[in-house]
Design an enzyme around this catalytic site. Structure first.
Site, short mmCIF file in Angstrom:
data_model
loop_
_atom_site.label_atom_id
_atom_site.label_comp_id
_atom_site.label_asym_id
_atom_site.label_seq_id
_atom_site.Cartn_x
_atom_site.Cartn_y
_atom_site.Cartn_z
N THR A 17 0.35 -1.59 -0.21
CA THR A 17 0.02 -0.21 0.00
C THR A 17 0.67 1.07 -0.08
OG1 THR A 17 -1.02 -1.24 2.14
CG2 THR A 17 -2.50 0.71 0.88
N HIS A 113 5.48 4.65 8.84
CA HIS A 113 5.22 5.01 10.63
C HIS A 113 5.60 3.21 11.12
CE1 HIS A 113 1.76 2.48 8.29
NE2 HIS A 113 2.13 1.32 9.33
N ASP A 278 7.09 9.92 8.11
CA ASP A 278 7.64 10.88 6.99
C ASP A 278 6.32 11.50 6.86
OD1 ASP A 278 5.85 8.73 6.93
OD2 ASP A 278 6.16 8.79 4.80
N ARG A 281 1.12 11.12 7.57
CA ARG A 281 0.13 10.81 9.46
C ARG A 281 0.09 11.45 10.24
NH1 ARG A 281 -0.61 4.31 9.71
NH2 ARG A 281 -0.27 3.34 7.75
N THR A 343 -8.10 0.99 0.29
CA THR A 343 -7.36 2.02 1.35
C THR A 343 -5.77 2.29 0.58
OG1 THR A 343 -8.31 0.35 3.51
CG2 THR A 343 -5.50 1.18 2.92
N GLU A 362 -8.24 9.45 5.95
CA GLU A 362 -8.22 7.36 5.95
C GLU A 362 -8.41 7.82 7.52
OE1 GLU A 362 -5.92 4.88 3.12
OE2 GLU A 362 -4.65 6.59 3.89
N GLU A 363 -8.27 6.48 7.89
CA GLU A 363 -9.14 5.71 8.94
C GLU A 363 -7.75 5.64 9.93
OE1 GLU A 363 -7.45 3.12 9.80
OE2 GLU A 363 -6.80 2.48 7.87
N SER A 364 -6.45 5.55 8.39
CA SER A 364 -5.21 5.35 9.75
C SER A 364 -4.40 6.11 9.52
CB SER A 364 -4.31 4.22 8.43
OG SER A 364 -4.46 4.95 6.84
C1 G16 Z 1 -0.34 4.29 3.19
C2 G16 Z 1 -1.06 4.24 2.47
C3 G16 Z 1 -1.93 5.07 2.93
C4 G16 Z 1 -2.79 3.35 3.50
C5 G16 Z 1 -1.89 3.12 4.42
C6 G16 Z 1 -2.84 1.37 5.05
O1 G16 Z 1 0.15 4.71 4.35
O2 G16 Z 1 0.05 5.66 2.06
O3 G16 Z 1 -2.95 5.39 1.80
O4 G16 Z 1 -3.91 4.22 4.28
O5 G16 Z 1 -0.55 2.86 4.14
O6 G16 Z 1 -2.12 0.80 5.95
P1 G16 Z 1 -2.44 -0.62 5.38
O7 G16 Z 1 -2.04 -1.69 4.48
O8 G16 Z 1 -1.41 -1.68 6.94
O9 G16 Z 1 -3.49 -0.71 7.01
P2 G16 Z 1 1.64 4.90 5.31
O10 G16 Z 1 1.41 6.67 5.69
O11 G16 Z 1 2.44 3.63 5.82
O12 G16 Z 1 2.43 5.68 3.97
#
Ligand code: G16
Length: 539
Positions: A17, A113, A278, A281, A343, A362-364
């Protein structure tokens, strides 16, 4: 001198993702990083005339990776690299520089993260000329290329000094080292009313921002302390360190322990926030008060007219599938076009480029707008501060006011981590099989309205994506199941629970969701299949 190095492929370089994310030690294997970068270059094709932005979140191996990248880019005919000073660029800052300079793409070396250090994770995020991370159609091609790679090209040259601003050359390639923070600050000044924010701090408003010793420290010090006038020390853990000082830079209720302790104390400042490694979030806190990311998106949308950049109207709003439905009610009230995507931030990019949406989240713990093509942690903090400055209300008052107006989506995410990949895949496959048999079934007081896989048909590029399984219940509650796409080993099952209530807005989310959690465990047979009686992380 350009060298051609013979190599053998690895078979695990499939992006998830958020790009390619691996254990640091995996990434440090012989030719591993180089194979992947060459696979990207091979997939792009002719690189002459191409310009890329390069940076990272400062984590362990960033320095080595950036130097290798520079030498490979020069050997592969790239025309120019724009690099953040000392190799530092947050993901949103990189997206801004990419778009501002109309470059052909950008690379951020970060596992977001996930923890850093030799025993932590390392990652590569690759954005194309849209400013957003590449679509699956391209990452699939890169993966295919990585499985066949037999050689890569690299310049045999000393390391480039990235501490000095200015231009230099490696072979025919130009290298420009830029201030990592300056353009980003300018962009924020053009979106928000900085004078109103300065006044807020002049009037004694207090905040704490936790940068987790990752990339956002320098951005936050500049914006919150130096420009807006927040007290010195408002930004904590502001010094980017290779291992983040041992911190897990994930802004949520599990990992932001230092900030939570401050915000839950009797001497808490008015406002608390954290960004991830980075800087894309964000987590928003009031005095002894947590704002769920789904509510945050809904609240920002409700107040868009207060922000200079959006006051003349926004195109629409979007959320990812597992994010709560709170924002949908705001969209309806404001008569805004509303979209639900899988997602992954990349799914918002087409909607932004085609002027279908302006805000999304997003929820994340990700929120953002079309000012760039990534989510943006500091932007979200400035948006919240702007609402506070203009309404005079506290974080808690703003959120409670929202619930009174729209009802409350009680929401929590339960993560079952470290699962055997085969067990997790089978659980999802079997669950998908039995979805239709759940329709109409009752679990205690919950009756299934409809159970179905989430399928997204992109209105712009017409691609179709299936991600996540949804169980909707009569009355507005729902469960979403999906596997994480950002882990570096094993599998993580995410179970997202939502319970909507128009009247009861003051209850404890955990209590409100306890029964639904048992239902979710039962439907997916989580304990019998994984051995887990409870989730490892709840956010
Ligand atoms: C990445 C994507 C986000 C997504 C997240 C989902 O976040 O850029 O758009 O919501 O992954 O994570 P998972 O698949 O673990 O639920 P980031 O901030 O890690 O780049």
């Amino acid at each position: 001198m350009i060298k051609t190095i013979k190599t053998t492929p690895y078979d695990d370089q499939k992006m998830g993702t958020g790009g390619l994310r691996k254990k640091t030690k995996v990434m440090m294997q012989e030719n591993y990083f180089e194979n992947f970068i060459q696979s990207i270059f091979n997939t792009i094709g002719d690189l002459s005339g191409k310009v890329f932005v390069v940076g990272g979140d400062g984590r362990y191996y960033n320095d080595k990776a950036i130097q290798q990248f520079i030498k490979m880019a020069a050997a592969n005919n790239v025309a120019k690299l724009i690099i953040g000073q000392n190799g530092l660029l947050s993901t949103p800052a990189s997206s801004n520089i990419l778009l501002k300079n109309k470059t052909d793409g950008g690379f951020v070396f970060s596992a977001s993260h996930n923890p850093g250090g030799l025993n932590g994770d390392f990652g590569i995020k690759y954005a194309n000329e849209t400013g957003g991370q590449i679509p699956t159609s391209i990452s699939d091609k890169i993966y295919e290329n990585s499985k066949k790679i037999s050689e890569y090209k690299i310049y045999d040259a000393p390391d480039i000094d990235l501490s000095k601003l200015g231009k230099s050359k490696l072979g025919n390639m130009e290298i420009e080292v830029i201030d990592s923070v300056k353009d980003y600050v300018e962009m924020m000044e053009n979106i928000f009313d900085f004078e109103a924010l300065k006044k807020l701090f002049r009037n004694g408003f207090t905040m704490k921002f936790d940068a987790f010793n990752a990339v956002t420290g320098p951005y936050a010090i500049k914006i919150f302390e130096e420009i807006l006038g927040a007290k010195k020390g408002s930004v904590i853990n502001s010094n980017p360190l290779p291992d983040f000082g041992g911190k897990h830079p994930d802004p949520n209720m599990t990992y932001a322990t230092e900030l939570l302790a401050i915000m839950n104390s009797d001497s808490a400042p008015d406002f608390g926030a954290a960004n991830d490694g980075d800087g894309d979030r964000n987590m928003i806190l009031g005095k002894k008060f947590f704002v769920s990311p789904s509510d945050s998106l809904a609240i920002l949308t409700d107040y868009y007219q207060l922000i200079p950049a959006y006051k003349n109207g926004i195109y629409g709003v979007a959320k990812s599938c597992p994010t709560s439905t709170a924002v949908s009610r705001v969209a309806k009230a404001h008569n805004l076009p509303y979209y639900e995507v899988p997602t992954g931030w990349k799914y918002f990019v087409n909607l932004m480029d085609s002027k279908r949406i302006t805000l999304c989240g997003e929820e994340s713990f990700g929120t953002g707008s079309s000012h760039i093509r990534e989510k943006d942690g500091i932007w979200a903090v400035l948006f919240w501060l702007s609402i506070i400055a203009k309404t005079g209300m506290s974080v808690e008052q703003i959120t409670r006011d929202h619930w009174k107006k729209y009802g409350r989506s009680y929401y929590l995410r339960f993560d079952f981590e470290g699962l055997d990949t085969k067990v997790a895949d089978k659980l999802m496959a079997d669950l998908e099989e039995k979805l239709s048999s759940l329709n109409g079934k009752t679990f205690g007081s919950y009756q299934v309205d409809k159970a179905y896989p989430f399928i997204y048909n992109d209105p712009v590029d017409k691609s179709s994506t299936k991600n996540g399984l949804i169980v909707d219940f009569i009355g507005g509650s729902r469960i979403v199941y999906r596997l994480s796409g950002t882990g570096s080993s094993g599998a993580t099952l995410r179970v997202y629970l939502e319970n909507y209530d128009k009247e009861k807005i003051d209850n404890n989310p955990r209590q409100m969701l306890e029964t639904l959690l048992s239902v979710a465990m039962e439907i997916a047979e989580i304990t019998s299949r994984t051995g887990k009686k409870e989730a490892d992380v709840v956010t």
